[in-house]
Design an enzyme around this catalytic site. Structure first.
Site, PDB file in Angstrom:
ATOM      1  N   ARG A 237       0.178  -7.197   0.620  1.00  0.00           N
ATOM      2  CA  ARG A 237      -0.574  -6.130  -0.024  1.00  0.00           C
ATOM      3  C   ARG A 237       0.336  -4.909  -0.101  1.00  0.00           C
ATOM      4  O   ARG A 237       1.116  -4.644   0.840  1.00  0.00           O
ATOM      5  CB  ARG A 237      -1.829  -5.765   0.789  1.00  0.00           C
ATOM      6  CG  ARG A 237      -2.966  -6.747   0.687  1.00  0.00           C
ATOM      7  CD  ARG A 237      -3.606  -6.768  -0.706  1.00  0.00           C
ATOM      8  NE  ARG A 237      -4.743  -7.678  -0.781  1.00  0.00           N
ATOM      9  CZ  ARG A 237      -4.672  -8.961  -1.145  1.00  0.00           C
ATOM     10  NH1 ARG A 237      -3.503  -9.489  -1.490  1.00  0.00           N
ATOM     11  NH2 ARG A 237      -5.766  -9.709  -1.195  1.00  0.00           N
ATOM     12  N   GLU A 266      -2.136  -0.603  -7.951  1.00  0.00           N
ATOM     13  CA  GLU A 266      -1.931  -1.682  -8.918  1.00  0.00           C
ATOM     14  C   GLU A 266      -2.859  -1.438 -10.089  1.00  0.00           C
ATOM     15  O   GLU A 266      -4.047  -1.176  -9.844  1.00  0.00           O
ATOM     16  CB  GLU A 266      -2.230  -3.042  -8.282  1.00  0.00           C
ATOM     17  CG  GLU A 266      -1.212  -3.406  -7.229  1.00  0.00           C
ATOM     18  CD  GLU A 266      -1.469  -4.759  -6.565  1.00  0.00           C
ATOM     19  OE1 GLU A 266      -2.337  -5.516  -7.060  1.00  0.00           O
ATOM     20  OE2 GLU A 266      -0.831  -5.043  -5.558  1.00  0.00           O
ATOM     21  N   HIS A 285       1.299  -8.948  -9.147  1.00  0.00           N
ATOM     22  CA  HIS A 285       0.373  -9.608  -8.215  1.00  0.00           C
ATOM     23  C   HIS A 285       0.021 -11.019  -8.701  1.00  0.00           C
ATOM     24  O   HIS A 285      -1.159 -11.340  -8.918  1.00  0.00           O
ATOM     25  CB  HIS A 285      -0.894  -8.757  -8.028  1.00  0.00           C
ATOM     26  CG  HIS A 285      -1.608  -9.038  -6.732  1.00  0.00           C
ATOM     27  ND1 HIS A 285      -2.287  -8.069  -6.020  1.00  0.00           N
ATOM     28  CD2 HIS A 285      -1.768 -10.179  -6.009  1.00  0.00           C
ATOM     29  CE1 HIS A 285      -2.819  -8.597  -4.931  1.00  0.00           C
ATOM     30  NE2 HIS A 285      -2.519  -9.881  -4.908  1.00  0.00           N
TER      31      HIS A 285
END
Ligand code: DGY
Length: 327
Positions: A237, A266, A285
């Protein structure tokens, strides 16, 4: 039968299974997630929510959604939901463990190799016409074979990364909440105190969940402790890394590079200094993004919903409501 809100189109047979089980499915249209307001409104009308890592479900949204019985997250991580608050309100929270470790480890490895051997920078240069000749000095990278890999967090994904590293005859250090003597023996892993892992690794790959303890785990002091030749890989993360400290470490050459599948926030804004470093690889991601794995993750989320709306307990709970809301 229940009303299921899905925050985005998902691959595989998840929607089919939900409708076959007699539930009505509301699919949020388009490629972008619902806004917090739209999410709150949709949850207020739903019996079950099927969410992704970018759908932040607040306790207030749960409290206002009186019929909602489950938030099924299509991810192994669930830092976008507060499972304890949900349990108090009688709402199950579930995740998708056990299906994405190998796929994510493949991507961690792809990022590591890409950063070590300038795959992205040289591709970019080639497309821009930079390939004039074979150059003895062009795009010199570092060897992966025989180097030292430091794995932070030895859960399923960390272990899968370690297994791949044995094929590269690496020395493998790890630091984790619990020691894993069986894996140490099986894979030749060496447990290391965190400072020793930082100082001794040529590559550091992060595999911890984001918790209050791991937020900002990699900060200025940690980058200063790393080898100047070392490369950081993050598929966990973004919040595990203090991003400003990372930018400074790259600027001052305290470390040699980074490969990031996750960032803060993000998507990473286009004016982020991270984009200016040729020795940084950034992907959006996608570590679990193989068709097979994402399909299975979606199907698991659907299975959890079907179990709960059928009056039972979910298959993969991450909380345990004492008084689950009833159908
Ligand atoms: C997860 O599962 O937590 C990933 O970050 C999304 O695949």
């Amino acid at each position: 039968m229940g009303h299921v809100f899905i925050t985005r189109a998902v691959p595989g047979r998840a929607v089919e299974s939900l409708t076959a089980a007699g539930h009505s499915v509301q699919l949020w249209p388009g490629d972008l997630p619902p806004s917090p307001e739209a999410l709150a409104a949709a949850l207020a009308a739903a019996d079950a929510a099927f969410t992704t890592v970018v759908d932040f479900v607040s306790p207030a949204m749960l409290a206002a959604s009186r019929h909602l019985k489950i938030v099924a997250n299509m991810a192994v991580g669930y830092d976008n939901i507060d499972p304890a608050a949900a349990a108090e309100l009688g709402v199950w929270v579930t995740n998708t463990p056990g299906v994405l470790a190998e796929t994510t480890a493949d991507m961690a490895w792809a990022l590591l190799m890409a950063a070590a051997r300038n795959v992205v920078a040289s591709d970019r240069d080639t497309r821009a016409g930079g390939w004039k000749t074979w150059s003895p000095t062009g795009f010199l990278g570092v060897d992966v074979f025989g180097a030292t890999l430091g794995i932070v967090g030895l859960g399923e994904i960390g272990e899968a990364v370690a297994r791949r590293a044995t094929g590269f005859k690496m020395r493998i250090l790890y630091h984790s909440r619990t020691r894993k003597p069986a894996l140490e023996a099986d894979l030749g892993l060496e447990y290391a105190a965190f400072p020793d892992l930082l100082a001794g690794s040529d590559f550091i790959s992060l595999h911890t969940p984001l918790t209050p303890e791991t937020r900002g785990l990699m900060g200025a002091a940690e980058f200063a402790a790393m080898k100047p030749s070392a490369i950081l890989v993050n598929t966990s993360r973004g919040g595990v890394v203090d991003q400003d400290a990372l930018i400074e470490a790259l600027r001052s050459r305290a470390i040699a590079g980074a490969a990031l599948d996750v960032t803060t926030p993000e998507p990473l804004p286009l004016d982020s200094p991270l984009y200016t470093f040729p020795n940084v690889v950034i992907t959006p991601h996608i570590a679990s993004a193989s068709l097979a794995t994402r399909s299975r993750m979606a199907e698991m989320a659907a299975e959890n919903i079907i179990a709960v709306l059928g009056g039972g307990a979910p298959l993969h709970p991450v909380n345990r409501p004492t008084n689950p809301r009833h159908t």
